[in-house]
Design a protein around this motif. Structure first.
Motif: not given
Length: 163
Positions: A128-153
């Motif tokens: 998995p690869v995920s991208f968190l986008l802000d309300r303006q459509g900018n990439i805030v963070k890219r996540y590759i593979g497993n990630y720390d759930k607490a940090i993601f939240e």
């Protein structure tokens, strides 16, 4: 001389961290196609915080993460959070439809039939690869593979708190 070098390194690290944390890289404006055939673009997502998650039904980590992905979606959707699950081009459409139905995925699942969406998002080949986008459509963070759930939240909460 050592103090100067140490000071210079600290300053450069601070500048680097500032650029990393205040990234305003816009997400690519691509056309998504939902399982139902509805088309929409990245620009249509502005105003929401969105997780664009590249996944596949044969990806063990993707399947392990899906309950958390569902939980975050349900917990934060009323605050303007959405999830777009992008099934990879190599994932057979019937498998994606069956998994989506059987697991009652509450968010939009799209098919990247020609691989153009994955290519636009840094040429994603594996999941998995995920991208968190802000309300303006900018990439805030890219996540590759497993990630720390607490940090993601925490990152998600911080991004939702910004207008």
């Amino acid at each position: 001389m050592k103090k100067f070098i140490v000071s210079l390194l600290v300053a450069l690290a601070g500048i680097g961290a500032w650029f990393t944390l205040s990234s305003t890289e816009a997400a690519p404006n691509v056309t998504f196609t939902s399982l139902e055939g509805k088309q929409f673009q990245t620009s249509d997502l502005q105003g929401k915080v969105v997780l664009v998650k590249f996944w596949a039904t044969n990806c063990v980590t993707c399947i392990q993460q899906m309950p958390d992905t569902i939980a975050y979606h349900n917990k934060y959707k009323e605050q303007g959070y959405d999830t777009i699950a992008v099934a990879m081009a190599y994932d057979p459409e019937p498998f994606v439809k069956n998994y989506t139905r059987d697991n009652k995925l509450p968010f939009t699942v799209t098919l990247d039939k020609d691989g153009s969406v994955a290519k636009a998002f840094d040429d994603i080949k594996f999941t998995p690869v995920s991208f968190l986008l802000d309300r303006q459509g900018n990439i805030v963070k890219r996540y590759i593979g497993n990630y720390d759930k607490a940090i993601f939240e925490k990152t998600l909460q911080d991004t939702l708190a910004k207008t």
